[in-house]
Scaffold this active site. Structure first.
Site, PDB file in Angstrom:
ATOM      1  N   SER A 238      13.074 -16.877   9.578  1.00  7.36           N
ATOM      2  CA  SER A 238      11.842 -16.173   9.868  1.00  7.36           C
ATOM      3  C   SER A 238      11.611 -14.878   9.092  1.00  7.36           C
ATOM      4  O   SER A 238      10.368 -14.146   9.283  1.00  7.36           O
ATOM      5  CB  SER A 238      11.838 -15.617  11.214  1.00  7.36           C
ATOM      6  OG  SER A 238      12.947 -14.726  11.773  1.00  7.36           O
TER       7      SER A 238
ATOM      8  N   LYS B 226      11.351  -5.588   8.347  1.00  9.60           N
ATOM      9  CA  LYS B 226      10.836  -6.658   8.858  1.00  9.60           C
ATOM     10  C   LYS B 226      10.111  -6.113  10.189  1.00  9.60           C
ATOM     11  O   LYS B 226      10.544  -5.512  10.839  1.00  9.60           O
ATOM     12  CB  LYS B 226      11.857  -7.949   9.090  1.00  9.60           C
ATOM     13  CG  LYS B 226      11.471  -9.023   9.954  1.00  9.60           C
ATOM     14  CD  LYS B 226      12.620 -10.042  10.368  1.00  9.60           C
ATOM     15  CE  LYS B 226      12.147 -11.314  11.113  1.00  9.60           C
ATOM     16  NZ  LYS B 226      13.270 -12.127  11.265  1.00  9.60           N
TER      17      LYS B 226
ATOM     18  N   SER C  51      17.832 -16.598   9.653  1.00 15.89           N
ATOM     19  CA  SER C  51      16.773 -16.192   9.253  1.00 15.89           C
ATOM     20  C   SER C  51      16.836 -15.163   7.972  1.00 15.89           C
ATOM     21  O   SER C  51      15.605 -14.421   7.720  1.00 15.89           O
ATOM     22  CB  SER C  51      15.786 -15.716  10.597  1.00 15.89           C
ATOM     23  OG  SER C  51      15.421 -16.560  11.101  1.00 15.89           O
TER      24      SER C  51
END
Length: 512
Positions: free
Chosen positions: A157, A82, A181
């Site tokens: 996210s 990420k 997330s």
């Protein structure tokens, strides 16, 4: 139509490791195949940064270690990170224009540990700006598309991470979970994902959103794959002030203490070797109210019934402050974000406006240009609740409520149940743009995950079915444990995945 990466032909991480050891495939072949698949699936917008030279250099090093007999447990396994983790040699933007072009001089601890274990990174994955969002629509670099239905959001996210794993572009990915997330995108993309106990995985090198809430966690197709990753990622880190020192194991040459094998693995082995007969599954009545979509409720109920068939006992529990977790979180998290993001002013680093008058105008314009709307919204909320006139009324009250929410979970675990299960999200994935005119609608999507984050508990998402009008949007089952109970959660998920195949299903097409 895009091809799956080569690693899918060998199964999970353990099978892939065996294939690499037997020379049935090389790390370079896996890496090149992953790069090709990522390029072919570029319409998903899952990747933000790819550098084939860096990736293939790591793959060659993994092949050399395999040949020399010095390979780590993840040598040659293709993963991706990420874009909230800083990475030496790769750009790190946190999905924001504010950090466009930023190159970190060091690796985050999670990145470092996975690299030490031999994992090969294919690149950096798209995410909501500064990890603020539930649909991965807040990225400055465009939304990520859900591989199961490219008109749908992947969740956020960590949407790029979930999409890349679901599309089988990588064997696994890293994510961060502040209010859901990791779990929410894992659920909406039909993959497995876990948020460990707060403090068990180092936050060093994660671009901060809410420091008392942020926690790194892995995403992968199965719970067994998650265990492989968590075993490497977990452990005390003196560079992280919130890292827990209550760890078993021996310090390595860098002074860090690994607790993964001695804790998560041991818990997994212990729970996995015991029958489920008598296991008490707490089912919160607050998780099955009017806001839960019927298709999600049906899939979760079927999963609970499967656990009952395996011998577990379903018991009702109450988490009375479930809905109050939303206002508590959206006071505490924005307050911490307001403080953490104050450093981005265009003076020392971050985007700097091209035209300005004095220093104040330079800072104001730089922040106005660099931050997106959702980030600005949360900074304003955080600044307001931390202001002198409202600190006691909002921030302190939210912290008191946070303690009460944690106590609700502890009462349930104290004598009523061993684990808690329920939905991850109240609905399947929404279409991209559905909540554009009502940003608070995304906030409500985390109603079942926020309480866990506020309490700092471990929880995971496991694929348990599909819903939506066309029946092809995934549903996730949330399994919540007490502190340091990651091993049990993963073992229970594995038992479920031994008798179901939801985690083995992959989208046929990733056309955008």
């Amino acid at each position: 139509m895009t091809q799956s990466a080569l690693h899918t032909e060998f199964g999970g991480i353990a099978a892939l490791r065996d294939a690499l050891a037997r020379r049935q495939v090389s790390a370079v072949e896996l890496a090149q195949s992953g790069l090709d698949a990522a390029q072919a699936a570029s319409g998903l917008n899952a990747f933000l940064h790819i550098d084939p030279d860096l990736t293939l250099a790591q793959a060659r090093a993994a092949d050399a270690a395999l040949a020399a007999g010095t390979a780590g447990p993840l040598a040659g396994i293709p993963i991706a990170h990420k874009d909230a983790f800083v990475t030496r040699g790769w750009r790190t933007t946190a999905g924001s224009k504010m950090l466009a072009g930023y190159a970190s001089p060091f690796d985050a601890t999670v990145v470092e540990r996975l690299a030490e274990a031999g994992a090969v990174s294919l690149g950096k994955l798209n995410c909501d700006e500064f990890a603020m969002g539930s649909g991965n629509e807040n990225s400055a670099y465009g939304p990520v598309r859900n591989p199961w239905d490219t008109q749908a959001v992947p969740g956020g996210s960590s949407g790029g991470s979930a999409a890349a794993v679901a599309a089988r572009l990588v064997a696994a990915a890293t994510g961060t979970d502040t209010g859901g997330s990791v779990r929410q995108p894992a659920a909406l993309c039909g993959v497995s994902g876990i948020k460990p106990t707060y403090g068990t995985v180092s936050r060093y090198g994660i671009i901060a959103f809410g420091s008392s809430l942020d926690q790194a966690g892995p995403l992968a197709p199965s719970s067994r794959d998650l265990l492989e990753l968590l075993d490497v990622m977990t452990g005390f880190d003196p560079r992280d002030a919130t890292s827990l020192q209550a760890c078993d194991g021996q310090a390595n040459e860098s002074g860090r203490v690994r607790r993964g094998h001695d804790a998560a693995q041991a818990g997994y082995d212990a729970a996995g070797s015991q029958p489920l007969k008598g296991l008490r599954i707490g089912v919160p009545q607050e998780y099955f109210g009017a806001g839960l979509a019927p298709d999600v409720a049906a899939a979760v109920e079927a999963a609970l019934a499967q656990f009952e068939q395996l011998g577990a006992v379903r018991v009702p529990v109450s988490l009375p402050r479930t809905e109050l977790a939303i206002p508590a979180y959206y006071v505490i998290a924005p307050a911490e974000a307001s403080s953490n993001l104050a450093r981005y002013d265009g003076v020392r680093y971050g985007h700097r406006a091209a035209q300005y008058g004095d220093l104040n105008e330079m800072i104001s314009r730089s922040r106005a240009e660099g931050f997106g709307d959702e980030v600005k919204r949360r900074i304003l909320i955080g600044t307001y609740v931390l202001s002198h006139g409202y600190y006691d009324a909002y921030y302190l009250q939210a912290q008191r409520l946070r303690r009460l929410i944690a106590q609700d979970f502890q009462r349930a675990f104290a004598g009523q149940c061993d684990v808690i299960m329920g939905p991850v999200s109240p609905t399947v994935a929404k279409n991209i743009g559905d909540n554009r005119d009502d940003p608070t609608a995304d906030w409500l999507a985390d109603v079942y995950t926020l309480g866990v984050s506020l309490a700092g508990l471990p929880a995971m998402s496991v694929p348990c079915g599909f819903g939506g009008q066309d029946g092809r949007r995934p549903v996730g089952l949330q399994i919540i444990g007490n502190y340091f109970d990651e091993g049990r959660l993963l073992a229970l998920a594995d038992r479920y995945q031994q008798v179901t195949d939801w985690h083995q299903r992959a989208p046929v097409s990733q056309d955008a």
